[in-house]
Design a protein around this motif. Structure first.
Motif, PDB file in Angstrom:
ATOM      1  N   LEU A  45       0.771  -1.116   0.128  1.00 49.77           N
ATOM      2  CA  LEU A  45       0.018  -0.156   0.138  1.00 49.77           C
ATOM      3  C   LEU A  45       1.011   1.367   0.077  1.00 49.77           C
ATOM      4  N   ASP A  46       2.098   1.178   0.437  1.00 44.94           N
ATOM      5  CA  ASP A  46       2.950   2.410   0.715  1.00 44.94           C
ATOM      6  C   ASP A  46       3.520   3.006  -0.705  1.00 44.94           C
ATOM      7  N   GLY A  47       3.281   4.113  -0.785  1.00 41.18           N
ATOM      8  CA  GLY A  47       3.691   4.851  -2.335  1.00 41.18           C
ATOM      9  C   GLY A  47       2.977   4.213  -3.427  1.00 41.18           C
ATOM     10  N   GLY A  48       1.628   3.816  -3.118  1.00 39.56           N
ATOM     11  CA  GLY A  48       0.959   3.093  -4.220  1.00 39.56           C
ATOM     12  C   GLY A  48       1.795   1.949  -4.899  1.00 39.56           C
ATOM     13  N   MET A  49       2.581   1.168  -4.277  1.00 38.73           N
ATOM     14  CA  MET A  49       3.345   0.221  -4.696  1.00 38.73           C
ATOM     15  C   MET A  49       2.702  -0.785  -5.551  1.00 38.73           C
ATOM     16  N   ILE A  50       2.025  -1.625  -4.942  1.00 42.42           N
ATOM     17  CA  ILE A  50       1.029  -2.679  -5.595  1.00 42.42           C
ATOM     18  C   ILE A  50      -0.359  -2.195  -5.807  1.00 42.42           C
ATOM     19  N   GLU A  51      -0.552  -2.125  -7.204  1.00 40.13           N
ATOM     20  CA  GLU A  51      -2.278  -2.027  -7.482  1.00 40.13           C
ATOM     21  C   GLU A  51      -2.601  -3.250  -7.679  1.00 40.13           C
ATOM     22  N   ALA A  52      -4.003  -3.386  -7.273  1.00 48.28           N
ATOM     23  CA  ALA A  52      -4.582  -4.835  -7.542  1.00 48.28           C
ATOM     24  C   ALA A  52      -6.173  -4.499  -7.900  1.00 48.28           C
ATOM     25  N   GLU A  53      -6.718  -5.772  -8.327  1.00 51.52           N
ATOM     26  CA  GLU A  53      -8.001  -5.692  -8.574  1.00 51.52           C
ATOM     27  C   GLU A  53      -8.612  -7.130  -8.035  1.00 51.52           C
ATOM     28  N   ARG A  54      -9.887  -7.167  -8.001  1.00 54.02           N
ATOM     29  CA  ARG A  54     -10.484  -8.498  -7.311  1.00 54.02           C
ATOM     30  C   ARG A  54     -10.229  -9.620  -8.258  1.00 54.02           C
ATOM     31  N   MET A  55      -9.768 -10.623  -7.532  1.00 49.65           N
ATOM     32  CA  MET A  55      -9.316 -11.823  -8.249  1.00 49.65           C
ATOM     33  C   MET A  55     -10.421 -12.820  -8.329  1.00 49.65           C
ATOM     34  N   PHE A  56     -10.796 -13.621  -9.488  1.00 46.34           N
ATOM     35  CA  PHE A  56     -11.867 -14.868  -9.381  1.00 46.34           C
ATOM     36  C   PHE A  56     -11.081 -16.111  -9.612  1.00 46.34           C
ATOM     37  N   ALA A  57     -10.992 -17.126  -9.154  1.00 43.36           N
ATOM     38  CA  ALA A  57     -10.360 -18.517  -9.388  1.00 43.36           C
ATOM     39  C   ALA A  57     -11.392 -19.301 -10.254  1.00 43.36           C
ATOM     40  N   ASP A  58     -11.340 -19.472 -11.345  1.00 44.39           N
ATOM     41  CA  ASP A  58     -12.249 -20.209 -12.149  1.00 44.39           C
ATOM     42  C   ASP A  58     -13.901 -19.957 -12.080  1.00 44.39           C
ATOM     43  N   GLY A  59     -13.858 -18.365 -11.752  1.00 45.46           N
ATOM     44  CA  GLY A  59     -15.147 -17.843 -11.618  1.00 45.46           C
ATOM     45  C   GLY A  59     -15.560 -17.921 -10.370  1.00 45.46           C
ATOM     46  N   THR A  60     -14.799 -18.440  -9.262  1.00 40.70           N
ATOM     47  CA  THR A  60     -14.973 -18.295  -7.941  1.00 40.70           C
ATOM     48  C   THR A  60     -14.764 -17.001  -7.112  1.00 40.70           C
ATOM     49  N   ASP A  61     -15.717 -16.560  -6.460  1.00 45.86           N
ATOM     50  CA  ASP A  61     -15.339 -15.356  -5.773  1.00 45.86           C
ATOM     51  C   ASP A  61     -14.422 -15.665  -4.527  1.00 45.86           C
TER      52      ASP A  61
END
Length: 286
Positions: free
Chosen positions: A126-142
């Motif tokens: 989270l520091d300095g915007g180091m890692i940007e991410a989005e929600r991940m689905f595993a084979d369509g599973t939340d």
């Protein structure tokens, strides 16, 4: 029995070309599993990293903390749930992940490195915007607040390295939706290594490396070209929990990391053996 002065000198002379080769190069070490739980192994890992840093190698430590997160969830009476090997992370679980991973585990590692004479700086994705991410689905599973990496900005890591620190990175990411996401530490380490243009990515694991026969530790495959991986998966040699680890090594190499290694974190000083010996240990991907 200790080794003689002559043997000590020979060890140092043997290490010299490797020290010269890696001087001012960056290596990323992903740390987790058994090596994190055992006090003796943790001590050896911290010693290795400080030694590498003191001989002029730029060391970045990326860590998980699965066992500690599971312990804390137990303490608050919450059951851990896994989907396809990934921890299902609802909002309450994410609060605990953030607290344990970015807090206790990260600062314990910083303290351990400093106790060994190193200079360490705790960071998280989270520091300095180091890692940007989005929600991940595993084979369509939340999976809840489990994220896949969309972008890495290694400016905070490089700033720490330039000032002589060993950056210690907890793997969480921030989404554009303002949510915090739990990121797989192997995946984060691979992307961080690529963004840094690292010489090596080293994944410390609980096995010797990639085995031709998973039930026989004497069948270690020492070197794998990334182009061979799909065929090894088809043959069933790479299977189960090794697939995501090896995918991370392949991605790191394809994104420009010179070498990626899966090595046995149960063996004391395995990082030094890998870095400073002719044969190395574990499996190297190139």
């Amino acid at each position: 029995m200790g080794i003689s002065e002559n043997e000590t000198a020979q060890v140092l002379v043997h290490a010299l070309p490797y020290i010269q080769q890696y001087n001012n190069k960056t290596i990323v070490v992903k740390y987790g599993g058994n090596a994190m739980v055992s006090g003796e192994l943790k001590d050896a890992v911290m010693t290795d990293l400080v030694l590498l840093s003191l001989v002029g190698i730029r060391v970045v430590l990326v860590h998980g903390g699965g066992p500690e997160i599971t312990d804390m969830l137990k303490k608050v009476g919450k059951e851990s749930r896994f989907v396809g090997g990934l921890r299902y992370t609802d909002r309450e679980t994410m609060d605990i992940v953030q607290m344990v991973l970015g807090g206790k585990v990260n600062k314990d590692l910083v303290l351990s490195l400093q106790h060994k004479g190193g200079r360490a700086l705790g960071l998280c994705g989270l520091d300095g915007g180091m890692i940007e991410a989005e929600r991940m689905f595993a084979d369509g599973t939340d999976l809840g607040q489990v994220g896949q990496v969309t972008n890495v900005d290694v400016t905070p890591i490089n700033d720490a390295l330039e000032h002589g620190y060993i950056p210690v990175v907890a793997t969480m990411g921030a989404g554009r939706d303002g949510k915090v996401y739990n990121i797989n530490a192997d995946t984060a380490a691979a992307r961080i290594a690529a963004a840094l243009g690292a010489e090596k990515l080293i994944l410390l694991t609980d096995i010797r490396g990639l085995l031709r026969d998973k039930n026989d530790e004497n069948t270690l495959i020492p070197v794998v070209n990334v182009s061979e991986v799909p065929n090894l998966i088809r043959q069933g040699i790479i299977s189960g929990g090794m697939i995501p680890k090896i995918d991370c090594c392949v991605e790191a190499v394809r994104r420009g990391v010179n070498r990626a290694h899966i090595i046995d974190g149960r063996r004391p000083h395995s990082i030094l053996v890998e870095m400073f010996s002719d044969g190395g240990i574990g499996t190297m991907f190139l």
